[in-house]
Enzyme design. Structure first.
Site, PDB file in Angstrom:
ATOM      1  N   LYS A  31      43.418  49.974  40.616  1.00  0.00           N
ATOM      2  CA  LYS A  31      42.646  50.234  41.834  1.00  0.00           C
ATOM      3  C   LYS A  31      42.598  51.724  42.146  1.00  0.00           C
ATOM      4  O   LYS A  31      41.656  52.207  42.770  1.00  0.00           O
ATOM      5  CB  LYS A  31      43.243  49.476  43.021  1.00  0.00           C
ATOM      6  CG  LYS A  31      43.192  47.959  42.905  1.00  0.00           C
ATOM      7  CD  LYS A  31      41.785  47.430  43.019  1.00  0.00           C
ATOM      8  CE  LYS A  31      41.754  45.914  43.017  1.00  0.00           C
ATOM      9  NZ  LYS A  31      40.377  45.375  42.989  1.00  0.00           N
ATOM     10  N   GLU A  42      39.857  52.880  40.030  1.00  0.00           N
ATOM     11  CA  GLU A  42      38.599  52.315  40.536  1.00  0.00           C
ATOM     12  C   GLU A  42      38.032  53.140  41.689  1.00  0.00           C
ATOM     13  O   GLU A  42      36.816  53.383  41.753  1.00  0.00           O
ATOM     14  CB  GLU A  42      38.841  50.879  40.996  1.00  0.00           C
ATOM     15  CG  GLU A  42      37.594  50.184  41.551  1.00  0.00           C
ATOM     16  CD  GLU A  42      37.902  48.824  42.137  1.00  0.00           C
ATOM     17  OE1 GLU A  42      37.064  47.922  42.032  1.00  0.00           O
ATOM     18  OE2 GLU A  42      38.994  48.663  42.717  1.00  0.00           O
ATOM     19  N   CYS A  87      36.111  41.406  40.055  1.00  0.00           N
ATOM     20  CA  CYS A  87      37.097  41.805  41.067  1.00  0.00           C
ATOM     21  C   CYS A  87      38.213  42.659  40.481  1.00  0.00           C
ATOM     22  O   CYS A  87      38.881  43.391  41.206  1.00  0.00           O
ATOM     23  CB  CYS A  87      37.710  40.571  41.715  1.00  0.00           C
ATOM     24  SG  CYS A  87      36.517  39.570  42.597  1.00  0.00           S
ATOM     25  N   CYS A 120      46.604  39.028  40.190  1.00  0.00           N
ATOM     26  CA  CYS A 120      47.091  40.158  40.996  1.00  0.00           C
ATOM     27  C   CYS A 120      48.532  39.952  41.440  1.00  0.00           C
ATOM     28  O   CYS A 120      49.247  40.922  41.699  1.00  0.00           O
ATOM     29  CB  CYS A 120      46.204  40.341  42.224  1.00  0.00           C
ATOM     30  SG  CYS A 120      44.461  40.592  41.848  1.00  0.00           S
ATOM     31  N   GLU A 172      28.825  37.002  45.556  1.00  0.00           N
ATOM     32  CA  GLU A 172      28.965  36.487  44.194  1.00  0.00           C
ATOM     33  C   GLU A 172      28.407  35.068  44.064  1.00  0.00           C
ATOM     34  O   GLU A 172      27.726  34.749  43.076  1.00  0.00           O
ATOM     35  CB  GLU A 172      30.446  36.514  43.808  1.00  0.00           C
ATOM     36  CG  GLU A 172      30.717  36.366  42.319  1.00  0.00           C
ATOM     37  CD  GLU A 172      32.168  36.668  42.011  1.00  0.00           C
ATOM     38  OE1 GLU A 172      32.436  37.742  41.434  1.00  0.00           O
ATOM     39  OE2 GLU A 172      33.040  35.843  42.349  1.00  0.00           O
ATOM     40  N   SER A 181      28.909  40.201  37.030  1.00  0.00           N
ATOM     41  CA  SER A 181      28.461  40.222  38.417  1.00  0.00           C
ATOM     42  C   SER A 181      28.360  41.670  38.861  1.00  0.00           C
ATOM     43  O   SER A 181      29.134  42.527  38.418  1.00  0.00           O
ATOM     44  CB  SER A 181      29.458  39.480  39.306  1.00  0.00           C
ATOM     45  OG  SER A 181      29.218  39.746  40.670  1.00  0.00           O
ATOM     46  N   GLU A 186      30.238  55.543  40.187  1.00  0.00           N
ATOM     47  CA  GLU A 186      29.239  54.491  40.347  1.00  0.00           C
ATOM     48  C   GLU A 186      29.474  53.670  41.615  1.00  0.00           C
ATOM     49  O   GLU A 186      28.549  53.087  42.168  1.00  0.00           O
ATOM     50  CB  GLU A 186      29.258  53.511  39.158  1.00  0.00           C
ATOM     51  CG  GLU A 186      29.253  54.153  37.787  1.00  0.00           C
ATOM     52  CD  GLU A 186      30.660  54.458  37.317  1.00  0.00           C
ATOM     53  OE1 GLU A 186      30.904  55.640  36.991  1.00  0.00           O
ATOM     54  OE2 GLU A 186      31.509  53.564  37.288  1.00  0.00           O
ATOM     55  N   GLU A 204      24.735  35.323  44.114  1.00  0.00           N
ATOM     56  CA  GLU A 204      24.276  35.857  42.834  1.00  0.00           C
ATOM     57  C   GLU A 204      24.272  34.767  41.764  1.00  0.00           C
ATOM     58  O   GLU A 204      23.328  34.670  40.950  1.00  0.00           O
ATOM     59  CB  GLU A 204      25.183  37.019  42.421  1.00  0.00           C
ATOM     60  CG  GLU A 204      24.749  37.742  41.158  1.00  0.00           C
ATOM     61  CD  GLU A 204      25.689  38.862  40.765  1.00  0.00           C
ATOM     62  OE1 GLU A 204      25.406  39.529  39.751  1.00  0.00           O
ATOM     63  OE2 GLU A 204      26.725  39.058  41.448  1.00  0.00           O
TER      64      GLU A 204
END
Length: 557
Positions: free
Chosen positions: A350, A353, A291, A487, A271, A311, A358, A274
């Site tokens: 999560k 996710e 994230c 989190c 990151e 990102s 993808e 980037e």
């Protein structure tokens, strides 16, 4: 202002509700629909008190001149008991008999209700989702989930429908949660006082795979788990239990115990690189962190124009999952198909996710903190008496930057530590960015970088994210976390929630950062080995293939 409470004249703050005034004086008042820091809706009617002889809800009433309050008269007790009985009748008799964990069941006991005269008549189909399960047969229409979804997360995926006895909570148009703009954050689970909403458990799947001797079962734990897990075993909020946590996982039968914080360090390397590349090319800005899977899904539903700003980095546990089945598998001479990766996360999103096509996920199962505690209890492990053990070193060394991912502002702080040193070649003298710390919904700051000013911001709670995004063009770099506090306050964390608990967990995260030998992600020796031996460099072709992804447009309806 002076008022009379149970016969005594007291001085009070006229800007506080009666509920707060009474609790400040040590008088316990039952509540079910009330939620900390949100506007009271007075739906449950359990916080009743007598005000000048008339019953009124204390959560929505403010003190007035010559007010006389009685908190525990026969009239108040009877009204509370009747309201509790009506609520529990719409819940389930089985819960009244067997379950003392739900808030309503505890209240029923406290008000002295001995019997229920009414039978539940609801017959709803239980909705099973990839992350969230809803059972309207247990719902009492307190409205807490609806209020959180609207006021905290600004998502409005659920609301009330029907009238009278047919009133119920549902996604719009009576769709399933998977068909609407639900972001899977799990804050509705945290809000629900009767267990009508819960996470989709992977516990039985994990128990099954632990028995399979042909599988090499690896587990990884998120940064925030070490600061919250102890609560499930009677320890104080904010108690760091990293060593006991690792010890417990080994006794559960996992072959290797890795640290998601290493995945966080890898995320920062990619990151930060980037962001530096965008600086060299003039944008697009702001670059926004990825994230948080609940934030990503929120963006895909409501902010299609931001796809170019996101990102491309995968989240830390997804990065570690793919590295486990590639880098670690190669070094250990284990076939990737024989490796099972289990993530212990504070987050229900999560779970969703890890099913996204993808991502080409390397994670097989996701356990919440609550599920993890059930796993430990399943094996009859005495958690408090466990010795402290260390993560397996192959993918178990991490930095203070990695652990900060558990708190709002932590991802940005970790990224800035590395961005500064990679971009300037100089040592960052002060690594703490205090302006990014704490529970404030939106935080911002400026850092000097090679003669320029880089403006950054962080938001937690998606209602706050909406406010921040209204002026997104003021910034170069933005972090967004869906859950209040980050989190550390995720939808899979120990219940019940409170801001005080979240703040204590957050302090523990920063304590862990201070005591670690490495505090910047690019200092991690395992990170250096992974690049030297396997990936080559951040943003290399191999890094882009394994550690990066893309996102899609979804309908907001």
């Amino acid at each position: 202002m002076k008022i009379k409470i149970d016969g005594k004249v007291v001085e009070c703050d006229q800007n506080k509700t009666l509920l707060h005034i009474l609790r400040d004086r040590g008088i316990e008042i039952p509540t079910l629909c009330y939620q900390e820091n949100l506007k009271p809706e007075a739906r449950c009617r359990l916080c009743l008190v007598e005000i000048n002889g008339k019953l009124s809800t204390s959560c929505s009433k403010y003190p007035e001149k010559d007010m006389e309050i009685v908190t525990n008269s026969k009239k108040v007790k009877r009204a509370r008991m009747i309201n509790a009985e009506l609520l529990i009748s719409e819940h389930a008799k089985e819960c009244f008999i067997e379950n003392k964990e739900h808030d309503l069941c505890k209240i029923v006991q406290d008000v002295g209700l001995k019997d229920i005269r009414f039978d539940p008549t609801r017959k709803y189909k239980v909705e099973l989702g990839t992350s969230v399960i809803r059972d309207n047969n247990l719902c009492v229409n307190c409205g807490r989930c609806v209020q959180v979804c609207a006021d905290v997360q600004a998502t409005w995926a659920i609301d009330f429908a029907g009238r009278g006895h047919n009133e119920h909570v549902t996604p719009y148009f009576e769709h399933g949660l998977h068909d609407v703009a639900c972001i899977k954050c799990g804050q509705c689970i945290a809000a629900c006082p009767v267990g009508a909403i819960s996470e989709r458990e992977h516990l039985q799947d994990v128990l099954k795979v632990l028995k399979d001797k042909k599988k090499h079962v690896v587990v990884q734990t998120a940064p925030s788990i070490r600061a919250s897990l102890g609560e499930e075993f009677g320890m104080k909020p904010g108690t760091l239990v990293k060593g006991k946590m690792v010890s417990a996982l080994r006794r559960c039968g996992f072959d290797k115990v890795f640290d998601t914080n290493l995945g966080a360090d890898m995320t920062i390397m990619e990151e930060a690189s980037e962001f530096i590349r965008r600086l060299s090319k003039g944008g697009p800005f702001p670059m926004i962190t990825t994230c948080c899977p609940a934030w990503i899904k929120f963006m895909e539903h409501f902010y299609h124009d931001l796809l170019k700003n996101m990102s491309s980095c995968k989240s830390p546990h997804e990065m570690l999952g793919v590295l486990t089945k590639t880098y670690y598998a190669k070094k250990s001479n284990i076939a990737p198909k024989d490796i099972v990766v289990v993530s212990v996360m504070p987050c229900t999103a999560k779970k969703f996710e890890s099913t996204r096509p993808e991502l080409k996920s390397g994670v097989d199962y996701v356990l919440t903190t609550r599920e993890f505690s059930k796993l430990i209890k399943h094996f009859n492990i005495d958690f408090k008496s466990l010795p402290n053990e260390k993560f397996d070193p192959a993918l178990g060394i991490s930095t203070g930057a990695g652990v900060m991912f558990g708190a709002t502002g932590g991802v940005m702080e970790a990224a800035l530590r590395t961005v500064y040193e990679l971009a300037t070649g100089k040592t960052l003298k002060k690594v703490e960015f205090n302006q990014l710390r704490g529970m404030c919904g939106i935080k911002e700051g400026v850092i000097s970088l090679n003669g320029g000013k880089i403006k950054y911001a962080a938001a937690n709670g998606l209602a706050n994210a909406r406010k921040l995004l209204e002026r997104k063009n003021d910034y170069h770099f933005i972090e967004i976390m869906a859950c209040p506090g980050g989190c550390i306050g995720g939808g899979g964390q120990p219940l019940p929630y409170s801001e005080e608990k979240i703040q204590k967990r957050m302090k523990a995260i920063y304590k862990e950062d201070r005591k670690l030998p490495f505090r910047k992600s690019h200092e991690n020796p395992i990170v250096k080995d992974i690049y030297n031996e396997f990936l080559g460099a951040p943003l290399s072709r191999k890094s882009e293939k394994l550690l990066h992804t893309h996102y899609i447009k979804r309908s907001m309806f």
